[in-house]
Design a protein around this motif. Structure first.
Motif, PDB file in Angstrom:
ATOM      1  N   LYS A  11      12.057  -8.806 -12.033  1.00  0.00           N
ATOM      2  CA  LYS A  11      11.943  -7.038 -11.582  1.00  0.00           C
ATOM      3  C   LYS A  11      10.796  -7.268 -10.280  1.00  0.00           C
ATOM      4  O   LYS A  11      11.956  -6.287  -9.475  1.00  0.00           O
ATOM      5  CB  LYS A  11      10.987  -6.183 -12.504  1.00  0.00           C
ATOM      6  CG  LYS A  11      12.477  -5.747 -13.702  1.00  0.00           C
ATOM      7  CD  LYS A  11      12.323  -4.902 -14.453  1.00  0.00           C
ATOM      8  CE  LYS A  11      13.296  -4.364 -15.693  1.00  0.00           C
ATOM      9  NZ  LYS A  11      12.934  -4.409 -16.857  1.00  0.00           N
ATOM     10  N   SER A  42      12.139  -5.764  -6.426  1.00  0.00           N
ATOM     11  CA  SER A  42      11.546  -4.920  -5.901  1.00  0.00           C
ATOM     12  C   SER A  42      10.356  -5.287  -3.898  1.00  0.00           C
ATOM     13  O   SER A  42      10.580  -4.168  -3.668  1.00  0.00           O
ATOM     14  CB  SER A  42      10.135  -4.625  -6.959  1.00  0.00           C
ATOM     15  OG  SER A  42       8.671  -3.885  -5.908  1.00  0.00           O
ATOM     16  N   THR A  95      16.636  -3.238  -5.734  1.00  0.00           N
ATOM     17  CA  THR A  95      16.477  -2.411  -7.093  1.00  0.00           C
ATOM     18  C   THR A  95      17.145  -1.607  -7.354  1.00  0.00           C
ATOM     19  O   THR A  95      18.319  -1.331  -8.567  1.00  0.00           O
ATOM     20  CB  THR A  95      14.794  -1.528  -7.406  1.00  0.00           C
ATOM     21  OG1 THR A  95      14.287  -3.001  -7.790  1.00  0.00           O
ATOM     22  CG2 THR A  95      14.845  -0.862  -9.661  1.00  0.00           C
ATOM     23  N   VAL A 101      19.002  -4.095 -15.649  1.00  0.00           N
ATOM     24  CA  VAL A 101      18.477  -5.832 -15.287  1.00  0.00           C
ATOM     25  C   VAL A 101      18.691  -6.704 -16.898  1.00  0.00           C
ATOM     26  O   VAL A 101      17.612  -6.522 -17.942  1.00  0.00           O
ATOM     27  CB  VAL A 101      17.225  -5.668 -14.663  1.00  0.00           C
ATOM     28  CG1 VAL A 101      16.230  -6.500 -14.748  1.00  0.00           C
ATOM     29  CG2 VAL A 101      17.535  -5.436 -12.876  1.00  0.00           C
ATOM     30  N   ASP A 112      17.043  -9.929 -17.963  1.00  0.00           N
ATOM     31  CA  ASP A 112      16.234 -11.291 -17.360  1.00  0.00           C
ATOM     32  C   ASP A 112      15.230 -11.580 -18.351  1.00  0.00           C
ATOM     33  O   ASP A 112      16.197 -11.810 -19.679  1.00  0.00           O
ATOM     34  CB  ASP A 112      15.140 -10.031 -16.227  1.00  0.00           C
ATOM     35  CG  ASP A 112      14.205  -9.865 -17.321  1.00  0.00           C
ATOM     36  OD1 ASP A 112      14.047  -9.828 -17.986  1.00  0.00           O
ATOM     37  OD2 ASP A 112      13.705  -8.731 -16.355  1.00  0.00           O
TER      38      ASP A 112
END
Ligand code: B16
Ligand code: MG
Length: 219
Positions: A119, A123, A128, A134, A136
């Motif tokens: 994330k 970003s 995003t 997402v 992960d």
């Protein structure tokens, strides 16, 4: 019928392999451990704890689990420091164009990365908004080559694996996609991702037109 795409992050959307390498090297130097590019190549797509175990085994070192965890945390702090320099100019050539194209054509898009920093990386890239979901390193217990991360991503998109194409640059990532019943695109050399359904040398060649042409019956 293909309705969605799941992208690995490192080696597909951007490339922070060098930042990972520098961070592991700094830690290894502090410990007096050997760590070179050949060992680093084994860490592609591999989770943080699995990575430190590979480095430890390479050095035949005897370290308990607790210490190993703290060492991995130390490396992560070095890596996070380097991530501050990452910007919207650090997409791999072709990646941003493909994401924009997919959005325009109404495909669903998820991230499927082993990284717990995914994330933050998105970003920093200002990427995003291109992702509907997402998945992960924090989303599932088991990492690649198990299919869990991609299955988590597909579920978040409300799609079945056979409705998604997974993009991967790591051998273990392509294994994970195949194991989960996804269609797969490998990014990189034949020796690494030649077992994917379709392979492109780089993301530059992986245009939506080229992908559609390669999976003719699925669009
Ligand atoms: P972190 P991906 C992977 O990302 C990297 O390729 C791999 O080198 C790294 O060890 C792993 O993420 C874990 O990263 O320490 O940030 O959790 O290719 O799956 O997007
Ligand atoms: Mg990768």
């Amino acid at each position: 019928m293909i309705k969605g795409f799941i992208f690995d992050l490192d080696g597909v959307i951007t490339d922070t392999a060098e930042q990972h390498f520098e961070a592991w090297k700094k830690l290894a130097d502090e410990l007096g451990w050997i760590f070179d590019r050949k060992v680093n190549e084994k860490l592609r797509g591999v989770s943080r704890m699995a990575s430190i175990n590979i480095i430890k085994d390479h050095n035949k070192a005897n370290v308990d689990e607790d210490t190993l965890f703290h060492l991995a945390e130390k490396k992560n702090n070095y890596y996070k420091e380097a991530l501050k320099e990452l910007s919207q100019d650090d997409f791999l050539p072709g990646a941003k164009e493909l994401l924009i194209h997919l959005k325009r054509e109404g495909f669903k898009v998820a991230l499927g990365s082993s990284s717990k920093n995914a994330k933050t990386v998105l970003s920093q890239l200002q990427a995003t908004p291109y992702f509907d979901a997402v998945a992960d390193g924090n989303s599932t217990k088991r990492s690649k080559p198990e299919p869990d991360i991609f299955l988590f991503g597909a579920k978040a998109l409300k799609l079945k694996p056979e409705e998604c194409i997974v993009f991967e640059d790591a051998e273990s990532g392509v294994d994970a996609a195949k194991k989960g019943g996804f269609h797969s695109v490998g990014i990189g050399p034949k020796g690494r991702v030649g077992h994917a359904d379709v392979r492109f040398e780089t993301m530059k060649e992986a245009t939506l037109f080229a992908v559609k042409s390669s999976f003719k019956n699925l669009f």
